[in-house]
Design a protein around this motif. Structure first.
Motif, mmCIF file in Angstrom:
data_model
loop_
_atom_site.group_PDB
_atom_site.id
_atom_site.type_symbol
_atom_site.label_atom_id
_atom_site.label_comp_id
_atom_site.label_asym_id
_atom_site.label_seq_id
_atom_site.Cartn_x
_atom_site.Cartn_y
_atom_site.Cartn_z
ATOM 1 N N VAL A 162 -17.260 -83.356 -64.314
ATOM 2 C CA VAL A 162 -18.344 -83.903 -64.504
ATOM 3 C C VAL A 162 -19.401 -82.896 -64.913
ATOM 4 N N GLU A 163 -19.740 -83.209 -66.387
ATOM 5 C CA GLU A 163 -20.724 -82.319 -67.119
ATOM 6 C C GLU A 163 -21.947 -82.692 -66.879
ATOM 7 N N GLU A 164 -22.984 -81.885 -66.776
ATOM 8 C CA GLU A 164 -24.380 -81.901 -66.908
ATOM 9 C C GLU A 164 -24.978 -81.213 -68.488
ATOM 10 N N ARG A 206 -25.469 -64.222 -74.137
ATOM 11 C CA ARG A 206 -24.868 -63.353 -73.299
ATOM 12 C C ARG A 206 -24.495 -64.212 -71.924
ATOM 13 N N VAL A 207 -25.750 -64.944 -71.656
ATOM 14 C CA VAL A 207 -25.609 -65.918 -70.575
ATOM 15 C C VAL A 207 -24.481 -67.048 -70.778
ATOM 16 N N VAL A 208 -24.421 -67.458 -72.230
ATOM 17 C CA VAL A 208 -23.577 -68.358 -72.692
ATOM 18 C C VAL A 208 -21.781 -67.839 -72.274
ATOM 19 N N LYS A 209 -21.906 -66.563 -72.772
ATOM 20 C CA LYS A 209 -20.648 -65.569 -72.511
ATOM 21 C C LYS A 209 -20.291 -65.590 -70.951
ATOM 22 N N ASP A 210 -21.273 -65.395 -70.231
ATOM 23 C CA ASP A 210 -21.105 -65.220 -68.688
ATOM 24 C C ASP A 210 -20.571 -66.500 -68.088
ATOM 25 N N MET A 211 -21.216 -67.475 -68.424
ATOM 26 C CA MET A 211 -21.014 -68.708 -67.771
ATOM 27 C C MET A 211 -20.197 -69.593 -68.071
ATOM 28 N N SER A 212 -19.691 -69.492 -69.720
ATOM 29 C CA SER A 212 -18.753 -70.289 -70.502
ATOM 30 C C SER A 212 -18.911 -71.999 -70.526
ATOM 31 N N PRO A 213 -20.268 -72.260 -70.722
ATOM 32 C CA PRO A 213 -20.613 -73.631 -70.859
ATOM 33 C C PRO A 213 -19.987 -74.088 -72.164
ATOM 34 N N CYS A 249 -35.199 -71.909 -81.846
ATOM 35 C CA CYS A 249 -33.869 -72.153 -81.979
ATOM 36 C C CYS A 249 -33.604 -73.191 -80.538
ATOM 37 N N ARG A 250 -32.500 -74.226 -80.793
ATOM 38 C CA ARG A 250 -32.118 -74.815 -79.779
ATOM 39 C C ARG A 250 -30.715 -74.893 -79.418
ATOM 40 N N ILE A 251 -30.256 -74.746 -78.353
ATOM 41 C CA ILE A 251 -28.889 -74.830 -77.983
ATOM 42 C C ILE A 251 -28.680 -75.817 -77.011
ATOM 43 N N THR A 252 -27.491 -76.769 -77.158
ATOM 44 C CA THR A 252 -27.340 -77.681 -76.149
ATOM 45 C C THR A 252 -26.047 -77.540 -75.602
ATOM 46 N N LEU A 253 -26.024 -77.380 -74.218
ATOM 47 C CA LEU A 253 -24.613 -76.734 -73.472
ATOM 48 C C LEU A 253 -24.263 -77.765 -72.536
ATOM 49 N N ALA A 254 -22.892 -78.018 -72.421
ATOM 50 C CA ALA A 254 -22.459 -78.804 -71.247
ATOM 51 C C ALA A 254 -21.780 -77.916 -70.302
ATOM 52 N N ILE A 255 -21.915 -78.089 -69.087
ATOM 53 C CA ILE A 255 -21.353 -77.371 -67.937
ATOM 54 C C ILE A 255 -21.103 -78.390 -66.620
ATOM 55 N N ARG A 256 -20.250 -77.907 -65.923
ATOM 56 C CA ARG A 256 -20.041 -78.849 -64.695
ATOM 57 C C ARG A 256 -21.053 -78.772 -63.832
ATOM 58 N N ARG A 257 -21.330 -79.971 -63.292
ATOM 59 C CA ARG A 257 -22.383 -80.392 -62.393
ATOM 60 C C ARG A 257 -23.116 -79.356 -61.407
ATOM 61 N N GLU A 290 -22.809 -76.210 -61.452
ATOM 62 C CA GLU A 290 -23.274 -74.835 -62.031
ATOM 63 C C GLU A 290 -24.473 -75.212 -63.008
ATOM 64 N N ALA A 291 -25.079 -76.267 -63.229
ATOM 65 C CA ALA A 291 -26.083 -76.480 -64.375
ATOM 66 C C ALA A 291 -27.306 -75.926 -63.665
ATOM 67 N N GLN A 292 -27.629 -76.017 -62.427
ATOM 68 C CA GLN A 292 -28.983 -75.624 -61.894
ATOM 69 C C GLN A 292 -28.786 -74.100 -62.418
ATOM 70 N N GLN A 293 -27.880 -73.420 -62.152
ATOM 71 C CA GLN A 293 -27.690 -72.029 -62.077
ATOM 72 C C GLN A 293 -27.842 -71.733 -63.704
ATOM 73 N N LEU A 294 -27.299 -72.374 -64.363
ATOM 74 C CA LEU A 294 -27.539 -72.069 -65.945
ATOM 75 C C LEU A 294 -28.936 -72.288 -66.415
ATOM 76 N N ARG A 295 -29.382 -73.397 -65.926
ATOM 77 C CA ARG A 295 -30.979 -73.534 -66.071
ATOM 78 C C ARG A 295 -31.827 -72.204 -65.743
ATOM 79 N N SER A 296 -31.552 -71.942 -64.654
ATOM 80 C CA SER A 296 -32.306 -70.903 -63.974
ATOM 81 C C SER A 296 -32.037 -69.520 -64.856
#
Length: 196
Positions: free
Chosen positions: A136-138, A154-161, A172-180, A182-188
């Motif tokens: 389930v992605e967010e 670098r964050v994208v590479k670390d967390m692999s969304p 710039c704007r980036i839209t990422l999908a990550i499993r639910r 891990e979403a809060q950690q990615l946002r932070s």
């Protein structure tokens, strides 16, 4: 399985079959993600098997498994749709439609016989499917100045969304999908970049 995973079937259609007292039950299991897909498939089955007595079905949609329906299509109440849905539930599947087409053989099976027939045909179709676990992605959207691009990547590479879209301009704007989960950690982590 964690709360941000669900099980569904692959795009390959599973087929099942059951016969009892000359009645034939043809079962088909499809991967579906929308109500429109369900409706289109049902319409197709009704056209293809226009001479069949009943086209019964059940579906389950969404990772939360809260959007579902069972339809008896003229069979006695709860003798067709419910047993089909029961097989979907016992396999803990979602994003699935199971259709069972019945050709009446001239002998009434009774409610018990019908329940067994629909349940067995549905189970046979599901057994001929390949299942897969999906996440389930967010979606996380992040706007940032171009000078922060390397930090963001670098964050994208670390967390692999999964990168859904990206645009690079003054802002710039980036839209990422990550499993639910891990979403809060990615946002932070992305928000922290803004305050470096």
């Amino acid at each position: 399985m964690t709360a941000d995973e669900y099980t569904t079937i692959t795009k390959t259609v599973g087929e099942g079959y059951y016969t009892e007292k000359r009645s034939k039950f043809l079962a088909f299991a499809h991967h579906v993600e929308t109500l429109d897909e369900v409706k289109a498939l049902l319409e197709g089955y009704r056209k293809k098997y226009y001479d069949a007595r009943h086209v019964c079905y059940a579906y389950m949609l969404g990772a939360e498994r809260t959007n579902f329906r069972a339809n008896d299509d003229g069979e006695p109440s709860s003798t067709a749709g419910k047993p089909i849905l029961g097989q979907i539930n016992s396999a803990a599947l979602t994003d699935i439609l199971v259709v069972v087409v019945r050709y009446y053989g001239g002998v009434n099976l009774g409610t018990g016989g019908l329940i067994v027939a629909y349940r067995t045909a549905a189970a046979d179709a599901i057994a001929h499917c390949q299942t897969e676990v999906r996440q389930v992605e967010e979606t996380v959207v992040y706007d940032f100045p171009y000078v922060m691009l390397n930090d963001v990547m670098r964050v994208v590479k670390d967390m692999s969304p999964r990168i859904v879209s990206q645009q690079y301009d003054n802002t710039c704007r980036i839209t990422l999908a990550i499993r639910r989960s891990e979403a809060q950690q990615l946002r932070s982590r992305l928000e922290k970049l803004s305050f470096q």
